[in-house]
Design an enzyme around this catalytic site. Structure first.
Site, PDB file in Angstrom:
ATOM      1  N   HIS A  37       0.859  -1.194   0.000  1.00  0.00           N
ATOM      2  CA  HIS A  37       0.000   0.000   0.000  1.00  0.00           C
ATOM      3  C   HIS A  37       0.888   1.234   0.000  1.00  0.00           C
ATOM      4  O   HIS A  37       1.938   1.247   0.630  1.00  0.00           O
ATOM      5  CB  HIS A  37      -0.889   0.026   1.254  1.00  0.00           C
ATOM      6  CG  HIS A  37      -2.093   0.898   1.099  1.00  0.00           C
ATOM      7  ND1 HIS A  37      -2.047   2.255   1.262  1.00  0.00           N
ATOM      8  CD2 HIS A  37      -3.367   0.600   0.756  1.00  0.00           C
ATOM      9  CE1 HIS A  37      -3.252   2.756   1.055  1.00  0.00           C
ATOM     10  NE2 HIS A  37      -4.074   1.783   0.743  1.00  0.00           N
ATOM     11  N   ASP A  84      -7.890  -5.502  -0.062  1.00  0.00           N
ATOM     12  CA  ASP A  84      -8.329  -6.416  -1.128  1.00  0.00           C
ATOM     13  C   ASP A  84      -7.920  -7.869  -0.906  1.00  0.00           C
ATOM     14  O   ASP A  84      -8.321  -8.745  -1.672  1.00  0.00           O
ATOM     15  CB  ASP A  84      -7.751  -5.935  -2.470  1.00  0.00           C
ATOM     16  CG  ASP A  84      -8.359  -4.600  -2.875  1.00  0.00           C
ATOM     17  OD1 ASP A  84      -7.610  -3.628  -3.090  1.00  0.00           O
ATOM     18  OD2 ASP A  84      -9.605  -4.516  -2.917  1.00  0.00           O
TER      19      ASP A  84
HETATM   20  C1  SDX Z   1      -6.233  -0.201  -2.990  1.00  0.00           C
HETATM   21  O1  SDX Z   1      -4.524   4.388  -2.204  1.00  0.00           O
HETATM   22  C2  SDX Z   1      -5.457   3.732  -1.563  1.00  0.00           C
HETATM   23  O2  SDX Z   1      -5.863   4.093  -0.482  1.00  0.00           O
HETATM   24  C3  SDX Z   1      -6.003   2.517  -2.292  1.00  0.00           C
HETATM   25  C4  SDX Z   1      -7.008   1.685  -1.503  1.00  0.00           C
HETATM   26  C5  SDX Z   1      -8.294   2.416  -1.258  1.00  0.00           C
HETATM   27  O3  SDX Z   1      -8.998   2.086  -0.300  1.00  0.00           O
HETATM   28  O4  SDX Z   1      -8.674   3.270  -2.118  1.00  0.00           O
HETATM   29  O5  SDX Z   1      -6.440   1.307  -0.256  1.00  0.00           O
HETATM   30  C6  SDX Z   1      -7.388   0.410  -2.273  1.00  0.00           C
HETATM   31  O6  SDX Z   1      -6.004   0.115  -4.116  1.00  0.00           O
HETATM   32  C7  SDX Z   1      -5.335  -1.155  -2.245  1.00  0.00           C
HETATM   33  C8  SDX Z   1      -4.150  -1.653  -3.119  1.00  0.00           C
HETATM   34  C9  SDX Z   1      -4.664  -2.771  -4.033  1.00  0.00           C
HETATM   35  N1  SDX Z   1      -3.589  -3.172  -4.971  1.00  0.00           N
HETATM   36  C10 SDX Z   1      -2.927  -4.333  -4.879  1.00  0.00           C
HETATM   37  O7  SDX Z   1      -3.069  -5.130  -3.947  1.00  0.00           O
HETATM   38  C11 SDX Z   1      -1.946  -4.602  -6.018  1.00  0.00           C
HETATM   39  C12 SDX Z   1      -0.622  -5.110  -5.464  1.00  0.00           C
HETATM   40  N2  SDX Z   1       0.049  -4.002  -4.730  1.00  0.00           N
HETATM   41  C13 SDX Z   1       1.042  -3.247  -5.451  1.00  0.00           C
HETATM   42  O8  SDX Z   1       0.815  -3.101  -6.829  1.00  0.00           O
HETATM   43  C14 SDX Z   1       1.477  -2.004  -4.683  1.00  0.00           C
HETATM   44  O9  SDX Z   1       1.750  -2.391  -3.399  1.00  0.00           O
HETATM   45  C15 SDX Z   1       0.575  -0.783  -4.644  1.00  0.00           C
HETATM   46  C16 SDX Z   1       0.144  -0.385  -5.988  1.00  0.00           C
HETATM   47  C17 SDX Z   1      -0.616  -1.041  -3.781  1.00  0.00           C
HETATM   48  C18 SDX Z   1       1.375   0.345  -4.024  1.00  0.00           C
HETATM   49  O10 SDX Z   1       2.406   0.603  -4.883  1.00  0.00           O
HETATM   50  P1  SDX Z   1       3.528   1.671  -4.548  1.00  0.00           P
HETATM   51  O11 SDX Z   1       3.211   2.439  -3.317  1.00  0.00           O
HETATM   52  O12 SDX Z   1       3.792   2.436  -5.791  1.00  0.00           O
HETATM   53  O13 SDX Z   1       4.744   0.787  -4.156  1.00  0.00           O
HETATM   54  P2  SDX Z   1       5.891   0.398  -5.134  1.00  0.00           P
HETATM   55  O14 SDX Z   1       5.324  -0.185  -6.385  1.00  0.00           O
HETATM   56  O15 SDX Z   1       6.808   1.563  -5.251  1.00  0.00           O
HETATM   57  O16 SDX Z   1       6.625  -0.797  -4.337  1.00  0.00           O
HETATM   58  C19 SDX Z   1       7.692  -0.547  -3.429  1.00  0.00           C
HETATM   59  C20 SDX Z   1       8.491  -1.847  -3.453  1.00  0.00           C
HETATM   60  C21 SDX Z   1       8.938  -2.245  -4.860  1.00  0.00           C
HETATM   61  O17 SDX Z   1      10.104  -3.058  -4.718  1.00  0.00           O
HETATM   62  P3  SDX Z   1      11.587  -2.392  -4.968  1.00  0.00           P
HETATM   63  O18 SDX Z   1      11.527  -1.639  -6.297  1.00  0.00           O
HETATM   64  O19 SDX Z   1      11.794  -1.449  -3.786  1.00  0.00           O
HETATM   65  O20 SDX Z   1      12.547  -3.533  -4.975  1.00  0.00           O
HETATM   66  O21 SDX Z   1       7.668  -2.945  -2.986  1.00  0.00           O
HETATM   67  C22 SDX Z   1       7.500  -3.865  -4.053  1.00  0.00           C
HETATM   68  C23 SDX Z   1       7.846  -3.143  -5.333  1.00  0.00           C
HETATM   69  O22 SDX Z   1       8.272  -4.090  -6.303  1.00  0.00           O
HETATM   70  N3  SDX Z   1       6.082  -4.229  -4.014  1.00  0.00           N
HETATM   71  C24 SDX Z   1       5.624  -5.462  -4.145  1.00  0.00           C
HETATM   72  C25 SDX Z   1       4.222  -5.361  -3.990  1.00  0.00           C
HETATM   73  N4  SDX Z   1       3.881  -4.084  -3.777  1.00  0.00           N
HETATM   74  C26 SDX Z   1       5.030  -3.385  -3.807  1.00  0.00           C
HETATM   75  N5  SDX Z   1       6.262  -6.629  -4.361  1.00  0.00           N
HETATM   76  C27 SDX Z   1       5.462  -7.715  -4.448  1.00  0.00           C
HETATM   77  N6  SDX Z   1       4.116  -7.706  -4.290  1.00  0.00           N
HETATM   78  C28 SDX Z   1       3.464  -6.550  -4.075  1.00  0.00           C
HETATM   79  N7  SDX Z   1       2.154  -6.539  -3.916  1.00  0.00           N
END
Ligand code: SDX
Length: 392
Positions: A270, A327
């Protein structure tokens, strides 16, 4: 720094507006609507009461809640012309674009609720809250080739939605109070979440002066993405894929950690929560109860719980502060209730509607509100002269 807003290169953590609706402390896993902790609202409130709180700012007194519920009941039915609108969609259409189109169309079926005056905004608020479940259920029934059911205003808001989605004109619908309550709580937990992607979209579109139907239709489209509201469907697809592949949870976690694999653990991570999403903790409690009642996919729940344990014991996830979000478990409950995966994000949209409305109203009421105009850092080529075709 542009005006009073400071951008960082990633544009990832930009303070874009001030709002009095929802407070989140991501480090501590705190979520409050208008100052009330989400845990107390999930335990004691109803979705319509929470919608009133999110939109109007205060918990309603008994007469205020009764009046709000009555105003909503009076508007649950949709124009007969809208039924033909739904019938033009191919059977099997994904219900999210149908819902987005349906909300946009609602604005065309009302000339007295698309204005900026308080009466129009109040009427649009009531129409949207009242008709969203009807639109969602009609889209679902149309996708299955089943007859639409008119709303029954003798039922509660959530019961109405359940019956329109799963009922048949040929027989009475049997409600299970535990299931109805679980759905009520799920909608409460989704009601608002500060400046998430879809709510920011609603504010950005609304900042141009676009009407509330157009703004919320845009929010529904933003929510449909698998990184946002579409994640609840993606989680179930992930759990089903792990089950079908026969690989162990540990092997799957290793795949996620392999950056070249480009696999994300859906329902994890998140932008704001760097702790357990407080909504996920509550949903997980209901998952156990609903799956027991409805003989849901306990095999997938077991995989989900094993995934959570494996991830939270692994530095890759804890170093990146990746925890289950809203989710991760919600889709398992929706599936146990009988909704197909494609409907999960529609349920998210029904829950998030009060937040979208409240944020659109808050911005429209702000005399200092200006049209959203994000700035950029130009990374293209420097100035150069036109090259005639013969010289290219
Ligand atoms: C919702 O914003 C809100 O409030 C949203 C929400 C709401 O109520 O409206 O809470 C609802 O959208 C919840 C999120 C649902 N999405 C998912 O579950 C999809 C999987 N999650 C990721 O795509 C991600 O965690 C996000 C999109 C939720 C957040 O992305 P960020 O903040 O841009 O984080 P990032 O992509 O910069 O990740 C930071 C690091 C990265 O690794 P490094 O580059 O540092 O090596 O964490 C890793 C990412 O690769 N990472 C994950 C991951 N999420 C982040 N690695 C594996 N699995 C994941 N789910």
């Amino acid at each position: 720094t542009t005006g009073n807003v400071t951008y960082d290169m990633g544009f990832a953590n930009t303070a874009s507006c001030q709002s009095a609706i929802t407070y989140i402390d991501g480090e501590k896993g705190v979520l409050r609507y208008r100052g009330y902790p989400i845990e107390q609202l999930a335990d004691k409130s109803t979705f319509l009461e929470t919608a009133y709180l999110v939109i109007y700012g205060e918990l309603p007194r008994p007469a205020e809640l009764a009046d709000f519920e009555e105003r909503i009941k009076r508007k649950t039915i949709i124009d007969e012309g809208m039924r033909k609108f739904f019938e033009t969609f191919p059977r099997g259409s994904h219900p999210m674009p149908v819902l987005a189109a349906g909300v946009q169309a609602l604005g065309t079926f009302s000339t007295t609720s698309i204005g900026d005056d308080p009466q129009s905004i109040e009427k649009a608020t009531e129409r949207l809250i009242a008709k969203m479940p009807t639109l969602a259920a009609y889209g679902y029934k149309n996708s299955r080739g089943e007859p639409f059911l008119y709303p029954d205003n003798a039922l509660s808001y959530v019961q109405n939605f359940e019956r329109m989605s799963f009922g048949y004109p040929t027989e009475p619908y049997h409600f299970e109070p535990e299931i109805t309550r679980a759905l009520d709580v799920l909608l409460i937990l989704h009601a608002d979440h500060e400046q998430n992607c879809s709510s920011s979209t609603v504010r950005l579109v609304g900042s141009s002066g676009a009407n509330i139907y157009a703004s919320i239709s845009a929010g529904i489209n933003a929510l449909s993405g698998p990184l946002h509201g579409g994640a609840n469907q993606a989680v179930l697809e992930m759990l089903e894929a792990i089950k079908a592949s026969g690989i162990s949870v540990k092997e799957y976690v290793q795949q996620v950690k392999d950056r070249n694999a480009g696999i994300k653990l859906m329902g994890f991570g998140h932008r704001i929560y760097k702790n357990y999403d407080p909504r996920a903790a509550i949903i997980k409690q209901h998952a156990d109860r609903v799956l027991a009642l409805k003989s849901g996919r306990r095999d997938l729940l077991d995989i989900a719980q094993e995934l959570e344990q494996a991830a939270l014991a692994d530095d890759y996830f804890t170093e990146r502060k990746l925890y289950p979000n809203v989710d991760f478990y919600s889709g398992l409950i929706y599936e146990a209730m009988g909704f197909p995966k494609e409907m999960f994000t529609v349920l998210f949209a029904i829950g998030r509607l009060p937040g979208w409305i409240a944020q659109w109203r808050e911005q429209r009421a702000d005399p200092n509100s200006r049209i959203g105009r994000p700035r950029q850092v130009y990374t293209g080529v420097p100035e150069r002269d036109y090259v005639p075709m013969d010289d290219r």
